[in-house]
Design a protein around this motif. Structure first.
Motif, mmCIF file in Angstrom:
data_model
loop_
_atom_site.group_PDB
_atom_site.id
_atom_site.type_symbol
_atom_site.label_atom_id
_atom_site.label_comp_id
_atom_site.label_asym_id
_atom_site.label_seq_id
_atom_site.Cartn_x
_atom_site.Cartn_y
_atom_site.Cartn_z
ATOM 1 N N ASP A 1 0.840 -1.185 0.000
ATOM 2 C CA ASP A 1 0.000 0.000 0.000
ATOM 3 C C ASP A 1 0.885 1.249 0.000
ATOM 4 N N ARG A 2 0.379 2.308 -0.567
ATOM 5 C CA ARG A 2 1.173 3.538 -0.740
ATOM 6 C C ARG A 2 1.645 4.131 0.571
ATOM 7 N N ASN A 3 0.776 4.094 1.558
ATOM 8 C CA ASN A 3 1.126 4.664 2.858
ATOM 9 C C ASN A 3 2.306 3.926 3.483
ATOM 10 N N GLU A 4 2.291 2.594 3.391
ATOM 11 C CA GLU A 4 3.398 1.794 3.922
ATOM 12 C C GLU A 4 4.679 2.051 3.150
ATOM 13 N N ALA A 5 4.588 2.178 1.827
ATOM 14 C CA ALA A 5 5.765 2.452 1.008
ATOM 15 C C ALA A 5 6.357 3.812 1.360
ATOM 16 N N ALA A 6 5.511 4.804 1.551
ATOM 17 C CA ALA A 6 5.982 6.144 1.920
ATOM 18 C C ALA A 6 6.629 6.114 3.297
ATOM 19 N N GLN A 7 6.032 5.382 4.214
ATOM 20 C CA GLN A 7 6.591 5.276 5.554
ATOM 21 C C GLN A 7 7.944 4.565 5.510
ATOM 22 N N GLU A 9 10.028 4.504 2.975
ATOM 23 C CA GLU A 9 10.982 5.441 2.386
ATOM 24 C C GLU A 9 11.419 6.480 3.414
ATOM 25 N N ASP A 10 10.480 6.960 4.213
ATOM 26 C CA ASP A 10 10.821 7.913 5.279
ATOM 27 C C ASP A 10 11.811 7.299 6.256
ATOM 28 N N HIS A 11 11.585 6.027 6.603
ATOM 29 C CA HIS A 11 12.488 5.337 7.531
ATOM 30 C C HIS A 11 13.880 5.181 6.928
ATOM 31 N N MET A 12 13.938 4.846 5.647
ATOM 32 C CA MET A 12 15.243 4.699 4.984
ATOM 33 C C MET A 12 15.970 6.040 4.923
ATOM 34 N N ASN A 13 15.241 7.112 4.623
ATOM 35 C CA ASN A 13 15.865 8.441 4.595
ATOM 36 C C ASN A 13 16.382 8.838 5.970
ATOM 37 N N LYS A 41 19.783 -0.452 -0.592
ATOM 38 C CA LYS A 41 18.394 -0.795 -0.255
ATOM 39 C C LYS A 41 17.416 0.196 -0.889
ATOM 40 N N MET A 42 17.871 1.441 -1.065
ATOM 41 C CA MET A 42 17.041 2.480 -1.672
ATOM 42 C C MET A 42 17.133 2.454 -3.211
#
Length: 82
Positions: A1-7, A9-13, A41-42
């Motif tokens: 889901d988009r929300n999980e993917a965005a979260q 990505e935020d964690h990786m950043n 990973k990114m």
């Protein structure tokens, strides 16, 4: 889901920011290796390769063997040469 993917990505950043800050405080092969792995990973393979190379150079300077970083370099090269 988009929300999980965005979260994710935020964690990786955030992880990348912390790793770069750690490397600024102590420039060593372990920190450089961690940065390389986060970039990998990114899917930022060019950046990952630069940091993996830095890690290997720093390890060599301290006469430390880094087989895991050499393996990462092979994986990065495979991704870059696709």
């Amino acid at each position: 889901d988009r929300n999980e993917a965005a979260q994710s990505e935020d964690h990786m950043n955030k992880a990348l920011q912390w790793a770069i800050q750690s490397n600024t405080m102590e420039n060593n092969y372990s920190n450089a290796d961690l940065i390389a792995r986060i970039y990998f990973k990114m899917s930022k393979y060019s950046e990952a390769k630069l940091w993996a190379e830095k890690s290997l150079e720093l390890a060599k300077a301290t006469k430390t063997d880094k087989p895991s970083t050499r393996t990462l370099m092979l994986e990065i090269d495979r991704k870059l040469n696709k």
